[in-house]
Every structure is written in C-alpha cells, then in structure tokens.
Scaffold this active site. Sequence first.
Site, PDB file in Angstrom:
ATOM      1  N   ASN A  20       7.217  -2.993   9.072  1.00  0.00           N
ATOM      2  CA  ASN A  20       6.921  -3.470   7.724  1.00  0.00           C
ATOM      3  C   ASN A  20       8.034  -3.456   6.739  1.00  0.00           C
ATOM      4  O   ASN A  20       8.096  -4.283   5.855  1.00  0.00           O
ATOM      5  CB  ASN A  20       6.043  -2.397   7.119  1.00  0.00           C
ATOM      6  CG  ASN A  20       4.427  -2.607   7.402  1.00  0.00           C
ATOM      7  OD1 ASN A  20       3.755  -3.621   7.117  1.00  0.00           O
ATOM      8  ND2 ASN A  20       3.817  -1.872   8.381  1.00  0.00           N
ATOM      9  N   HIS A 115      -1.358   1.427   4.820  1.00  0.00           N
ATOM     10  CA  HIS A 115      -1.915   2.202   5.675  1.00  0.00           C
ATOM     11  C   HIS A 115      -2.682   1.413   6.859  1.00  0.00           C
ATOM     12  O   HIS A 115      -3.553   0.333   6.296  1.00  0.00           O
ATOM     13  CB  HIS A 115      -2.939   3.286   5.373  1.00  0.00           C
ATOM     14  CG  HIS A 115      -3.652   4.083   6.033  1.00  0.00           C
ATOM     15  ND1 HIS A 115      -2.968   5.168   6.617  1.00  0.00           N
ATOM     16  CD2 HIS A 115      -4.771   4.238   6.723  1.00  0.00           C
ATOM     17  CE1 HIS A 115      -3.942   5.813   7.513  1.00  0.00           C
ATOM     18  NE2 HIS A 115      -4.991   5.192   7.529  1.00  0.00           N
ATOM     19  N   ASP A 152      -3.437   9.355   1.852  1.00  0.00           N
ATOM     20  CA  ASP A 152      -3.830   7.945   1.862  1.00  0.00           C
ATOM     21  C   ASP A 152      -5.105   7.767   0.873  1.00  0.00           C
ATOM     22  O   ASP A 152      -5.784   6.773   1.022  1.00  0.00           O
ATOM     23  CB  ASP A 152      -4.163   7.668   3.241  1.00  0.00           C
ATOM     24  CG  ASP A 152      -3.334   7.415   4.287  1.00  0.00           C
ATOM     25  OD1 ASP A 152      -2.050   7.367   3.758  1.00  0.00           O
ATOM     26  OD2 ASP A 152      -3.327   7.948   5.192  1.00  0.00           O
TER      27      ASP A 152
HETATM   28  C1  GAR Z   1       2.305   0.922  10.179  1.00  0.00           C
HETATM   29  O1  GAR Z   1       1.274   0.625  10.935  1.00  0.00           O
HETATM   30  C2  GAR Z   1       1.751   1.997   9.022  1.00  0.00           C
HETATM   31  O2  GAR Z   1       0.725   1.004   8.294  1.00  0.00           O
HETATM   32  C3  GAR Z   1       1.548   2.928   9.495  1.00  0.00           C
HETATM   33  O3  GAR Z   1       2.742   3.195  10.357  1.00  0.00           O
HETATM   34  C4  GAR Z   1       3.066   2.025  10.792  1.00  0.00           C
HETATM   35  C5  GAR Z   1       4.434   1.809  10.697  1.00  0.00           C
HETATM   36  O4  GAR Z   1       4.877   0.819  11.348  1.00  0.00           O
HETATM   37  N1  GAR Z   1       1.242   3.841   8.417  1.00  0.00           N
HETATM   38  C6  GAR Z   1       0.617   4.899   8.449  1.00  0.00           C
HETATM   39  O5  GAR Z   1      -0.191   5.317   9.120  1.00  0.00           O
HETATM   40  C7  GAR Z   1       0.485   5.844   7.110  1.00  0.00           C
HETATM   41  N2  GAR Z   1      -0.497   6.790   6.850  1.00  0.00           N
HETATM   42  P1  GAR Z   1       6.429   0.119  10.974  1.00  0.00           P
HETATM   43  O6  GAR Z   1       7.199   1.205  11.067  1.00  0.00           O
HETATM   44  O7  GAR Z   1       6.766  -0.811  12.051  1.00  0.00           O
HETATM   45  O8  GAR Z   1       6.057  -0.481   9.551  1.00  0.00           O
END
Ligand code: GAR
Length: 210
Positions: A20, A115, A152
């Site tokens: 992200n 999220h 969240d």
């Molecule tokens: C993503 O899917 C984000 O939505 C989730 O962690 C992942 C991080 O991926 N976040 C949560 O679950 C927060 N509660 P990334 O490091 O590749 O962006």
Amino acid sequence: MTAAGGRLRVGVLVSGRGSNLQALLEASTRADYPAQVVVVISDRERAAALDRARAAGVEALFVNPKDFVDREAFDLALVRELTARRVGLVCSAGFMRILSPAFTRAFAGRAINIHPSLLPAFPGLHAQRQALDHGVKVAGATVHFLDDGAVDSGPIILQASVPVQPDDTEDTLSARILAEEHRLYPEAVRLFAEGRLAVVGRRVVVRGQR
Ligand code: GAR
C-alpha cells in the site's frame, strides 16, 4: 500542511511488506497528484516497506518500540517525528500496532487507515480469514479515519467490494482485496488533500463526488 509546490505532506506508518505504501509512492510521482510522501516510519527494522521508501528517495525511519517504557511513550515519539517533518496527513498502511489516544488525539482528523474488510465487519487481525470463516459472499477494503475508539473504528471514507469465489483461499481472497486497496488508498489521500472530506457525526461526506 503542504509541501513545496502546495502538495500535502504525508507520513506513512508501516510494519511489513509495504504494497500500500508503494501505491502511495507511485501516486506521489504523478505531477497532478496533490500529496507527497515525505517520511515512512516502521516499528520493525527489517520491514520491506523501509526498502521501498529508500528506493523512492523518501526518508525511512525505524522507531524501536523497545526503546520506550510503554505504548504511549512510543506513540508520542511517532508524533514528534511526524510533527518535526510538518506532516499534514498520517496514513497507517499495514502498521500492526494499535495507536493510543496520545497519537489519535494529536492527529485527530488527520490520520487514516486501510483495512482489508468491509468495516464494521471483521476488524482486527486476519480479516480475510474471518470473512471466509463467516461464509460471506462479498468482501472488500475500507479506508477510514483513525479515532480513539475500538480497533479499526472511525468514520469511513471509501470502501470497495470484491466477490468471494467458492474456491477462494485466504491468499486468493487477500490478493483480490489488495488490488482494490491499491486503488482506494491513493484515491482517499487525494480526496483529503483536495479538502473534499467533511466528517459529519460518524459520516464522511465527499464533496463533489459524482
Ligand atoms: C493490507 O492488506 C492492509 O489492509 C492490512 O495489512 C496489509 C498490509 O499490506 N492492514 C490491516 O489489517 C490493519 N488492520 P502491505 O504492507 O502490503 O500494505
């Protein structure tokens, strides 16, 4: 607060992979994008996200939670680092710690999170697994403001849904949701930077939305 050239200065909090973050960094490279990532802060020294920041020429900072007596002291250190860099918006992007009121109050209305579920369904860890275990037919992603309520929680800015296929595993569903996350997060930051988000009670009104 804006960067030189009038762009919003964004700080990103990460713990891991940073896909992200990558979407936000890539959006920042577009000349017409109204925001710019100026610092990336991780609570894990070896987070791949820090390498992504460095590769993009963005300051990458590791703040070690073990250096602080408690969660609040750590969160206040984050506030100091972000404030010192005149950050106008904080994006939590896979930052796997719960931010205390010490943080959320300092950045009230200026901190957002992504999220991998259609909140308020399935907050917390393993949202995609929770969705599969529950047998839902539609899953998705949410960008929301951070508040000092439950995990969240906070007013919802944008959501996107994806279908759940009968043969989905946690990995295949996560990948489908992630593709939406990468589209949604830069869009939410753009709306914030353009001053188009108004919080009315628990609702976020997006001005000028077609
Ligand atoms: C993503 O899917 C984000 O939505 C989730 O962690 C992942 C991080 O991926 N976040 C949560 O679950 C927060 N509660 P990334 O490091 O590749 O962006």
